[in-house]
Design a protein around this motif. Structure first.
Motif, PDB file in Angstrom:
ATOM      1  N   ILE A 145       0.851  -1.200   0.000  1.00 22.56           N
ATOM      2  CA  ILE A 145       0.000   0.000   0.000  1.00 22.56           C
ATOM      3  C   ILE A 145       0.883   1.246   0.000  1.00 22.56           C
ATOM      4  O   ILE A 145       0.650   2.192  -0.758  1.00 22.56           O
ATOM      5  CB  ILE A 145      -0.938  -0.013   1.221  1.00 22.56           C
ATOM      6  N   TYR A 146       1.877   1.235   0.874  1.00 19.56           N
ATOM      7  CA  TYR A 146       2.848   2.326   0.941  1.00 19.56           C
ATOM      8  C   TYR A 146       4.209   1.778   0.494  1.00 19.56           C
ATOM      9  O   TYR A 146       4.686   0.776   1.035  1.00 19.56           O
ATOM     10  CB  TYR A 146       2.956   2.878   2.355  1.00 19.56           C
ATOM     11  N   SER A 147       4.816   2.426  -0.465  1.00 19.83           N
ATOM     12  CA  SER A 147       6.113   1.976  -0.971  1.00 19.83           C
ATOM     13  C   SER A 147       7.187   2.202   0.087  1.00 19.83           C
ATOM     14  O   SER A 147       7.019   3.038   1.000  1.00 19.83           O
ATOM     15  CB  SER A 147       6.480   2.750  -2.235  1.00 19.83           C
ATOM     16  N   PRO A 148       8.319   1.503  -0.012  1.00 20.19           N
ATOM     17  CA  PRO A 148       9.418   1.780   0.922  1.00 20.19           C
ATOM     18  C   PRO A 148       9.831   3.251   0.942  1.00 20.19           C
ATOM     19  O   PRO A 148      10.171   3.783   2.006  1.00 20.19           O
ATOM     20  CB  PRO A 148      10.541   0.872   0.406  1.00 20.19           C
ATOM     21  N   ASP A 149       9.807   3.925  -0.202  1.00 18.68           N
ATOM     22  CA  ASP A 149      10.143   5.359  -0.231  1.00 18.68           C
ATOM     23  C   ASP A 149       9.155   6.175   0.602  1.00 18.68           C
ATOM     24  O   ASP A 149       9.553   7.086   1.338  1.00 18.68           O
ATOM     25  CB  ASP A 149      10.152   5.876  -1.671  1.00 18.68           C
ATOM     26  N   GLN A 150       7.859   5.870   0.472  1.00 19.61           N
ATOM     27  CA  GLN A 150       6.848   6.584   1.250  1.00 19.61           C
ATOM     28  C   GLN A 150       6.996   6.301   2.743  1.00 19.61           C
ATOM     29  O   GLN A 150       6.867   7.200   3.571  1.00 19.61           O
ATOM     30  CB  GLN A 150       5.447   6.173   0.788  1.00 19.61           C
TER      31      GLN A 150
END
Length: 203
Positions: A145-150
């Motif tokens: 849902i949330y990327s590692p960057d986010q």
């Protein structure tokens, strides 16, 4: 201080930053609500273990893509197992209390060896967890849902990432309970290329 292995040497993370509810199907299997924001919690260095131990209390396994940091950026990947004391977590949730006793207890975080990767490859990672020869979990970074960057952008608002700190990026569907003697095998791939993994017999 407890250590993990990165590029065949011992390193000592100060903490493990963890993400909850980051795969839609995992949220559905536990009948949780979709997160309105990124769910973060911490495991201390004392939670790290070389082995998978079966606690006396009801405990669930959760396999995860795990990233290791240098100079505030992800530079390596390993397979991580997040152990959760389920009944204790449910009790704490019902009372609106923090989760530490259910998530940050001793020997609640198990890792394979970490290998170095380029930060631009993180989105192409995927994981598999096999137990007693059966595939129990499979998940891709692209399905989060949330990327590692986010996640990293949000986490850095609250936490400093020191060298060799770890980010556990959340678990896909297929979590469950386990027994002493079970054989866990975790694998990390860069698309189809095997990168690293670990094999553990539950003690």
């Amino acid at each position: 201080m407890r250590h993990i292995i990165f590029e065949d040497k011992k390193v000592y993370p100060s903490k493990i930053v963890c993400v909850g509810r980051n795969y839609t199907k995992h949220i559905q299997e536990l009948k949780n609500k979709d997160p309105e924001e990124i769910v973060l919690f911490i495991k201390p260095n004392s939670s790290i273990s070389e082995y998978v131990y079966k606690p006396e209390l009801s405990c669930r396994y959760e396999g995860e893509i795990s990233l290791i940091f240098e100079k505030g950026q992800p530079v390596g990947v390993g397979f991580g197992i997040d152990l959760t004391l389920v009944e204790e977590q449910n009790r704490l949730k019902q009372k609106g209390l923090p989760w530490e006793k259910a998530k940050a207890f001793d020997r609640s975080a198990v890792f394979s060896k970490f290998v170095r990767i380029s930060p631009d490859k993180v989105e192409h990672l995927r994981m598999e967890l096999w137990i007693n020869g059966d595939l129990k979990q499979s998940g891709r970074a692209k399905d989060m849902i949330y990327s590692p960057d986010q996640i990293l952008k949000e986490a850095k608002r609250y936490f400093s990432f020191y060298d060799y700190d770890i980010l556990m990026c959340g678990t896909p569907e297929g979590v469950g309970f386990f027994n002493k003697g079970d054989i866990f095998e975790g694998k990390i791939f860069l698309e189809k290329l095997f990168l690293t993994g670990g094999r553990w017999k539950v003690k």
